[in-house]
Design a protein around this motif. Structure first.
Motif, mmCIF file in Angstrom:
data_model
loop_
_atom_site.group_PDB
_atom_site.id
_atom_site.type_symbol
_atom_site.label_atom_id
_atom_site.label_comp_id
_atom_site.label_asym_id
_atom_site.label_seq_id
_atom_site.Cartn_x
_atom_site.Cartn_y
_atom_site.Cartn_z
ATOM 1 N N ILE A 1 0.847 -1.206 0.000
ATOM 2 C CA ILE A 1 0.000 0.000 0.000
ATOM 3 C C ILE A 1 0.879 1.251 0.000
ATOM 4 N N ASP A 2 1.896 1.259 0.895
ATOM 5 C CA ASP A 2 2.815 2.398 0.952
ATOM 6 C C ASP A 2 3.522 2.603 -0.387
ATOM 7 N N MET A 3 3.936 1.467 -0.987
ATOM 8 C CA MET A 3 4.705 1.537 -2.212
ATOM 9 C C MET A 3 3.890 2.166 -3.339
ATOM 10 N N LEU A 4 2.665 1.690 -3.515
ATOM 11 C CA LEU A 4 1.847 2.201 -4.614
ATOM 12 C C LEU A 4 1.375 3.627 -4.360
ATOM 13 N N SER A 5 1.270 4.002 -3.081
ATOM 14 C CA SER A 5 0.979 5.393 -2.746
ATOM 15 C C SER A 5 2.148 6.268 -3.151
ATOM 16 N N ALA A 6 3.371 5.792 -2.820
ATOM 17 C CA ALA A 6 4.576 6.560 -3.134
ATOM 18 C C ALA A 6 4.746 6.706 -4.642
ATOM 19 N N MET A 7 4.108 5.807 -5.397
ATOM 20 C CA MET A 7 4.207 5.901 -6.857
ATOM 21 C C MET A 7 3.106 6.782 -7.429
ATOM 22 N N GLY A 8 2.317 7.412 -6.555
ATOM 23 C CA GLY A 8 1.346 8.393 -7.011
ATOM 24 C C GLY A 8 -0.085 7.893 -7.088
ATOM 25 N N SER A 9 -0.291 6.559 -6.997
ATOM 26 C CA SER A 9 -1.646 6.045 -7.212
ATOM 27 C C SER A 9 -2.431 5.982 -5.907
ATOM 28 N N ASN A 10 -3.662 5.527 -6.016
ATOM 29 C CA ASN A 10 -4.536 5.324 -4.874
ATOM 30 C C ASN A 10 -4.686 3.819 -4.677
ATOM 31 N N PRO A 11 -3.795 3.194 -3.851
ATOM 32 C CA PRO A 11 -3.790 1.735 -3.735
ATOM 33 C C PRO A 11 -5.042 1.206 -3.055
ATOM 34 N N THR A 12 -5.592 0.107 -3.570
ATOM 35 C CA THR A 12 -6.836 -0.459 -3.048
ATOM 36 C C THR A 12 -6.656 -1.959 -2.820
ATOM 37 N N PRO A 13 -6.618 -2.404 -1.552
ATOM 38 C CA PRO A 13 -6.493 -3.849 -1.312
ATOM 39 C C PRO A 13 -7.802 -4.546 -1.666
ATOM 40 N N LEU A 14 -7.697 -5.659 -2.356
ATOM 41 C CA LEU A 14 -8.887 -6.403 -2.748
ATOM 42 C C LEU A 14 -8.464 -7.848 -2.942
ATOM 43 N N PHE B 1 3.090 -1.858 -24.101
ATOM 44 C CA PHE B 1 4.074 -1.737 -23.026
ATOM 45 C C PHE B 1 4.728 -0.374 -23.116
ATOM 46 N N THR B 2 4.771 0.343 -21.994
ATOM 47 C CA THR B 2 5.329 1.689 -22.000
ATOM 48 C C THR B 2 6.502 1.774 -21.044
ATOM 49 N N GLU B 3 7.653 2.285 -21.540
ATOM 50 C CA GLU B 3 8.768 2.588 -20.644
ATOM 51 C C GLU B 3 8.378 3.831 -19.853
ATOM 52 N N VAL B 4 8.607 3.810 -18.529
ATOM 53 C CA VAL B 4 8.211 4.967 -17.724
ATOM 54 C C VAL B 4 9.427 5.824 -17.382
ATOM 55 N N ASP B 5 9.163 7.006 -16.855
ATOM 56 C CA ASP B 5 10.211 7.892 -16.367
ATOM 57 C C ASP B 5 10.730 7.310 -15.047
ATOM 58 N N GLN B 6 11.730 6.400 -15.139
ATOM 59 C CA GLN B 6 12.199 5.665 -13.946
ATOM 60 C C GLN B 6 12.598 6.630 -12.833
ATOM 61 N N GLN B 7 13.303 7.715 -13.203
ATOM 62 C CA GLN B 7 13.821 8.616 -12.183
ATOM 63 C C GLN B 7 12.691 9.215 -11.347
ATOM 64 N N ALA B 8 11.600 9.590 -12.039
ATOM 65 C CA ALA B 8 10.479 10.203 -11.322
ATOM 66 C C ALA B 8 9.891 9.220 -10.310
ATOM 67 N N PHE B 9 9.755 7.948 -10.703
ATOM 68 C CA PHE B 9 9.233 6.951 -9.767
ATOM 69 C C PHE B 9 10.238 6.684 -8.651
ATOM 70 N N THR B 10 11.521 6.615 -9.006
ATOM 71 C CA THR B 10 12.550 6.369 -8.002
ATOM 72 C C THR B 10 12.533 7.451 -6.931
ATOM 73 N N ASP B 11 12.343 8.687 -7.340
ATOM 74 C CA ASP B 11 12.309 9.790 -6.365
ATOM 75 C C ASP B 11 11.187 9.581 -5.350
ATOM 76 N N GLY B 12 10.009 9.233 -5.865
ATOM 77 C CA GLY B 12 8.879 9.006 -4.968
ATOM 78 C C GLY B 12 9.151 7.847 -4.019
ATOM 79 N N LEU B 13 9.667 6.749 -4.563
ATOM 80 C CA LEU B 13 9.915 5.556 -3.743
ATOM 81 C C LEU B 13 11.044 5.798 -2.737
ATOM 82 N N ALA B 14 12.063 6.607 -3.135
ATOM 83 C CA ALA B 14 13.190 6.883 -2.231
ATOM 84 C C ALA B 14 12.700 7.587 -0.971
ATOM 85 N N GLU B 15 11.708 8.461 -1.160
ATOM 86 C CA GLU B 15 11.137 9.170 -0.016
ATOM 87 C C GLU B 15 10.495 8.185 0.965
ATOM 88 N N MET B 16 9.746 7.237 0.379
ATOM 89 C CA MET B 16 9.107 6.216 1.206
ATOM 90 C C MET B 16 10.170 5.353 1.900
#
Ligand code: NA
Ligand code: NA
Lengths: 434, 164, 317
Positions: free
Chosen positions: C168-181, C280-295
């Motif tokens: 949940i923390d991880m997907l939040s840090a990636m910008g989304s709204n994580p939903t356990p199901l 399949f889309t390559e993403v901006d790895q750095q942008a995601f890494t920044d968010g995850l590094a904070e977490m």
């Protein structure tokens, strides 16, 4: 010797001996499964496995629906709701020849569509109907036979505790099973209605019908409407995805409790007794579920289901023959075992075999439930039969004689349901419940 | 002894069932009306349910309310014999001792510290009901067996005709 | 115990081990374990082999881990989340940005020195020895609508995660709204629009049919998942020295076999997905890494956790 054989022998011999010696079914299955496990992994470990499986088998959210549906049924059984449903049934079919018998059939269908169990229906409807039928000159045996024959339709018409148990052991969706049960449940009622009609053609005594004025008919239906509306709330809620089956069972309890209090057929001080009555049924069913989980583990660890499947698949490669063998076997099993233990024991073995032949698990659930529901009206062991005989105040023997034509006709309907899968699968497909 | 047991078990069962019902109704209410799904209701209902089943099992053994098949014993006319009554109760005793007491105690040991999310209990504490119920059922079965030997009284089982 | 039937035996003389698995017979884990059993039987002159019980026939993971701990079952595959409840250090191995790729992951998991006593830490309290891990591959996010490349694109998107606070923390840090199901409900939830997407490895993406309802795959590779293989400690330590060496040797071969199958199946899954219309889309790895590094800052507050994390991240074969 192969462990599947040793373990299998322990199971079969112990279950046969203990069952026949009138040891309680739950104790029988639990002990036999425990010893079959002990053969494989040793006594000490087997005790832990047995205790763990016993509780793990009960530890399912889905199963929580069962005590709640049982409770709702017990509340509805206490008068009020049942009586209004019967009056509504009378309005619907009262003009047909043999009106009281036809009313009994329809009332069992209506009661079945709000209650999870068939026996509750046989008891509630039979208690009201048999005095009326005797007044009209029906023989007690015939009146009771109509009631007993038509009550099991409620196991197919949702809600159904039997289908919940099947959903648990087969891993199929409850919503799909519930919708799949409607048409076969209606066919069950239709079969009974046809047999009643044949009886009335032979016996003019049974022919009379009721004359109801339109205002009375409308008023009676209106009075029954709140009770019938429960179907919409309980089943509709599940289908739309508004409630889980467990939640809808809780709603059914609250709704039936409110109605019964408004109708003054249940009071707050009756509650402890009602809860205890429902506890008994719950415990019987759930102990069986628990020990069957031990049994499943015993069969899995010793590889019995796959050994049996290989054996059956070696005999024939015709799906028709396999299904016929299974149906005959279940009819025999059903004469001794009630649907719950029979499903818990045999579905884990049979389901992998039939799915190998492309039989849909939901369709299989309906044919198994239909088949085993027949077992509840046959001697020597049949809950619906016993209850029907008790509330109809008639001995088993003449009752069974009157039941025979119903039974024969229902077996034919069973075959129709087995070989026309669309009767079960069409409605879930249309409603998107697969 | 058995009547004392009954007077304790009846309110316990009715209470657990009522609690189970209230928790489930609250869960629906909270989820549908308050739009907030509390985490504790699921496990709480689940464990009340398991306690209900095992407490209820002891009560049903005390009241001799189980489903059994008496067709063959009646056919052979041994249904009401003393030795059959003793045998049936010894089987129930063995079930209680092996599965519920022995197995139950081991299950409690292994899971005693395993936390249940959302509740202040451990899985082991939840399992405690298994050996407790086992002790009661073992005592009840022995008592029934002794009664059968001493008085020749073979009550047999009540026909349980409730829905299954 | 004097019983001569069936699966019983003693560690000293060899035995048929019971292996509880919650995957089906066509899963790489099952195939690798069956091959493990055959090689083990050959290498020990029939003294040791394994009987695998697939499809959770012996219970779910939590229950079967208890059975291994107790000794009624010998081996089991357990998720990191489950072991994390027994020893929190397993959580570190599930953190994002830890492994470069599957090769890095498998090298680390086979290296006793770098992990310290992590794999033996459950022996004393729980009677469980961790043998090592099977990779569960890189996990990516896939959505109904897309494509996306930035964390901002994921804002407000309901992404299904497992019921684990780490995910949940991880997907939040990636910008989304994580939903356990629960797993079984995901397909219809995406189809009906209750969820916008989910995250998983590509093999599961295809076997669940989620590609039909969520055709946009963003190659976030936010986590490289691990399933641990656990054995009853008494069985493991009770083996003769010679048998244990053979056992470990064949185990390592099993891990390699599994990894190789996993890589091949992942490629096949990607090809199939593309053929059936997924993008399949390559993403901006750095942008995601920044968010995850904070977490990660919060996760790595404990110096010991940070030390293990850094050691693994900087590991070079
Ligand atoms: Na019903
Ligand atoms: Na029967």
């Amino acid at each position: 010797m192969d462990i599947a054989v040793v373990s299998g022998l322990v199971l079969v011999v112990l279950i046969a001996v203990l069952l026949l010696a009138r040891v309680p079914i739950a104790v029988t299955i639990g002990l036999a499964a425990f010893l079959a496990i002990a053969v494989v992994i040793g006594l000490d470990s087997a005790t832990f496995v047995a205790a763990q499986r016993l509780t793990a088998g009960m530890n399912s959210t889905t199963l929580l629906a069962i005590p709640l549906f049982i409770l709702a049924g017990t509340i509805m059984n206490n008068g009020g709701i049942a009586r209004r449903l019967i009056d509504a049934a009378e309005v619907m079919v009262g003009r047909m020849p043999g009106s009281l018998a036809q009313t009994n059939v329809v009332a069992n269908g209506l009661f079945g569509s709000v209650s999870g169990a068939a026996v509750a229906s046989a008891a509630a409807v039979g208690t009201v109907m048999s005095p009326r039928q005797k007044e009209q000159g029906y023989t007690p045996a015939f009146a009771a036979a109509v009631n007993v024959a038509s009550a099991p339709a409620g196991m197919l018409i949702p809600p159904s505790n039997t289908l919940i148990i099947y959903s648990l052991v087969s891993g199929t969706s409850i919503a799909a099973l519930f919708t799949a049960g409607y048409i076969p449940g209606l066919l069950w009622m239709l079969t009974c209605a046809v047999v009643v009609w044949l009886y009335t053609r032979r016996d003019p005594e049974l022919k009379q019908s009721l004359k109801l004025s339109l205002p009375v008919a409308v008023a009676t239906l209106a009075r029954a409407l709140p009770a019938i509306f429960m179907v919409v709330v309980v089943i509709g809620g599940i289908l739309v995805g508004f409630f889980t089956p467990t939640e809808s069972a809780a709603i059914a309890v609250v709704y039936s409790l409110l109605l019964s209090m408004i109708y003054r057929s249940v009071q707050v001080r009756d509650m402890p007794e009602i809860l205890l009555t429902a506890t008994k049924t719950t415990v019987i069913v759930l102990l069986l579920v628990g020990v069957s989980a031990v049994l499943s583990w015993a069969m899995a660890i010793s590889g019995i289901p796959s050994a049996l499947a290989d054996l059956m698949l070696g005999l024939t490669d015709s799906p028709t023959v396999i299904l016929l063998i299974i149906m005959v076997a279940l009819l025999i099993i059903g004469t001794f075992l009630d649907p719950t233990p029979a499903i818990l024991i045999f579905v884990p073995i049979l389901l992998p075999i039939v799915t190998e032949f492309g039989v849909d698990p939901v369709h299989f659930g309906i044919m198994v439930t239909f088949n085993l529901s027949l077992g509840t009206i046959t001697p020597p062991v049949g809950v619906t039969l016993f209850v029907g005989s008790k509330v109809g105040d008639t001995p088993i023997e003449p009752l069974v004689r009157r039941l025979l034509p119903f039974f024969a006709a229902l077996v034919v309907t069973l075959l129709v349901i087995v070989f026309i899968p669309e009767l079960s699968l069409w409605l879930p497909g249309v409603l998107g419940a697969e | 002894m058995i009547s004392i047991l009954n007077s304790v078990l009846r309110p316990v069962c009715a209470g657990l069932f009522a609690f189970l019902l209230i928790v489930m109704v609250w869960q629906v209410f909270a989820r549908q009306i308050l739009n907030d799904a509390p985490a504790w209701t699921g496990p709480a209902a689940q464990y009340a349910f398991i306690w209900l089943v095992f407490a209820g099992a002891a009560w049903m053994f005390a009241e001799r309310e189980h489903i059994a098949i008496d067709f063959f014993t009646k056919l052979l006319k041994i249904d009401r014999t003393r030795s059959l009554e003793v045998f049936v109760n010894l089987m129930s005793f063995a079930f209680a001792v092996l599965l519920l007491i022995w197995g139950g105690v081991r299950a409690v040991e292994i899971t005693w510290t395993q936390a249940i999310p959302g509740l202040p209990f451990s899985t082991g504490q939840m399992f405690l009901v298994v050996p407790i119920s086992g002790v009661l059922i073992a005592l009840i079965s022995l008592r029934h067996a002794v009664e059968a030997i001493r008085t020749g009284e073979t009550a047999g089982d009540n026909e349980s005709t409730e829905a299954i | 115990t004097g019983c001569t039937y069936g699966l019983q035996g003693t560690p000293e003389t060899g035995k048929t081990m019971i292996f509880a698995l919650d995957q089906a017979e066509d899963h790489p884990s099952y195939i690798a374990l069956e091959a493990f059993s055959d090689r083990l039987e050959d290498a020990t002159d029939g003294r040791w082999d394994i009987r695998v019980y697939p499809n959770a026939a012996l219970g779910n993971q939590q229950e079967t881990v208890q059975l291994v701990s107790e000794g009624s079952v010998d081996m089991v595959v357990a998720s990191g989340t489950l072991l994390e409840n027994l020893n929190r250090d397993f959580r570190t191995l599930a953190l994002p940005l830890l492994y470069e790729d599957i090769d890095h992951q498998m090298a680390v998991l086979s290296d006793e020195e770098i992990l310290g006593d992590l794999f033996t830490s459950l022996e004393e309290p729980n009677n469980l020895t961790v043998l090592g891990g099977f990779t569960q591959g890189e996990r990516h996010v896939y959505t109904k609508n897309g494509p996306f490349t930035e964390p901002d694109d994921l804002n407000g998107q309901k992404i299904r995660v497992q019921e684990s606070d780490l995910m949940i923390d991880m997907l939040s840090a990636m910008g989304s709204n994580p939903t356990p199901l629960s797993y079984a409900e995901v397909y219809t939830a995406i189809q009906s629009g209750v969820l916008d997407g989910a995250e998983n490895n590509l093999i599961s993406y295809m076997t669940t049919g989620h590609n039909v309802v969520a055709p946009h795959v963003a190659l976030t590779a936010h986590q490289v998942g691990t399933d641990y293989v656990v054995i009853n400690s008494e069985v493991f330590t009770g083996m003769t020295e010679e048998d244990r060496q053979t056992f470990l040797q064949e185990w390592q071969a099993t891990v390699d076999h599994h990894t190789q199958m996993w890589v091949e199946l992942t490629e096949e899954a990607a090809d199939d997905a593309e053929a059936q219309g997924s993008t399949f889309t390559e993403v901006d790895q750095q942008a995601f890494t920044d968010g995850l590094a904070e977490m990660l800052e919060d996760e790595l507050a404990d110096p010991e956790v940070r030390e293990l994390f850094d050691r693994i991240q900087n590991y070079e074969g």
